[in-house]
Design a protein around this motif. Structure first.
Motif, PDB file in Angstrom:
ATOM      1  N   UNK A  22      -5.495  34.379 -32.983  1.00 30.29           N
ATOM      2  CA  UNK A  22      -5.911  34.020 -34.537  1.00 30.29           C
ATOM      3  C   UNK A  22      -4.930  34.895 -35.325  1.00 30.29           C
ATOM      4  N   UNK A  23      -4.017  34.161 -36.299  1.00 27.96           N
ATOM      5  CA  UNK A  23      -3.128  34.894 -37.121  1.00 27.96           C
ATOM      6  C   UNK A  23      -3.825  34.900 -38.498  1.00 27.96           C
ATOM      7  N   UNK A  24      -3.819  35.659 -39.213  1.00 30.44           N
ATOM      8  CA  UNK A  24      -4.124  36.062 -40.605  1.00 30.44           C
ATOM      9  C   UNK A  24      -3.104  35.913 -41.565  1.00 30.44           C
ATOM     10  N   UNK A  25      -3.546  35.090 -42.685  1.00 26.58           N
ATOM     11  CA  UNK A  25      -2.544  35.148 -43.862  1.00 26.58           C
ATOM     12  C   UNK A  25      -3.242  35.540 -45.315  1.00 26.58           C
ATOM     13  N   UNK A  26      -2.537  36.071 -45.912  1.00 24.68           N
ATOM     14  CA  UNK A  26      -1.474  35.807 -46.388  1.00 24.68           C
ATOM     15  C   UNK A  26      -0.667  36.947 -45.832  1.00 24.68           C
ATOM     16  N   UNK A  27       0.502  37.002 -45.804  1.00 24.80           N
ATOM     17  CA  UNK A  27       1.450  38.040 -44.941  1.00 24.80           C
ATOM     18  C   UNK A  27       1.313  39.594 -45.242  1.00 24.80           C
ATOM     19  N   UNK A  28       0.909  39.864 -46.600  1.00 24.53           N
ATOM     20  CA  UNK A  28       0.702  40.924 -47.157  1.00 24.53           C
ATOM     21  C   UNK A  28      -0.782  41.515 -46.847  1.00 24.53           C
ATOM     22  N   UNK A  29      -1.624  40.668 -46.033  1.00 22.72           N
ATOM     23  CA  UNK A  29      -2.925  41.172 -45.619  1.00 22.72           C
ATOM     24  C   UNK A  29      -2.959  42.677 -45.200  1.00 22.72           C
ATOM     25  N   UNK A  30      -3.762  43.577 -45.578  1.00 15.58           N
ATOM     26  CA  UNK A  30      -3.638  44.900 -44.734  1.00 15.58           C
ATOM     27  C   UNK A  30      -4.964  45.336 -44.673  1.00 15.58           C
TER      28      UNK A  30
END
Length: 128
Positions: A22-30
């Motif tokens: 399960x890949x989360x976005x946006x890429x800047x997610x922290x």
């Protein structure tokens, strides 16, 4: 808005294995994956918690009794990905599997409504 995209579902024989991602976005997610879980739902049945992983609470992990010793939840923060390794599959594991996440601590890890973000679901079918 956080988006979760699942993959890895499919068909397997009893005793086999699958690995869900399960890949989360946006890429800047922290911070939005502080509280992560997998749920599943079989036709006509209520959605149930399968596993939870809270890495910032001393790597807190919980599993439904029916999957203990068979499934493993993990995550790779650099890849923004949640995983569920399913081993020794049984026909009763057949369901749609959903990943879930939240930036707030669920009081009950297995309560679906406590999670803010959800994947679209991926089908797991296990035959005997």
């Amino acid at each position: 808005q956080v988006q979760l995209v699942e993959s890895g579902g499919g068909s397997a024989q009893a005793g086999g294995s699958l690995k869900l991602s399960c890949v989360a976005s946006p890429s800047g997610l922290t911070w939005s994956l502080a509280y992560m879980a997998w749920f599943r739902q079989a036709p006509g049945k209520e959605r149930e918690g399968v596993a939870a992983f809270y890495p910032f609470e001393n790597n807190f992990k919980r599993y439904h009794n029916s999957v203990k010793g068979r499934f493993t939840i993990s995550a790779d923060s650099a890849k923004r990905t949640i995983y569920l390794q399913l081993n020794n599959l049984k026909p009763e594991d057949t369901a749609i599997y959903y990943c879930a996440a939240s930036d707030a601590r669920p009081i009950d890890w297995s309560t679906a409504e406590k999670y803010k973000y959800w994947g679209q679901g991926t089908q797991v079918t296990v035959s005997s």
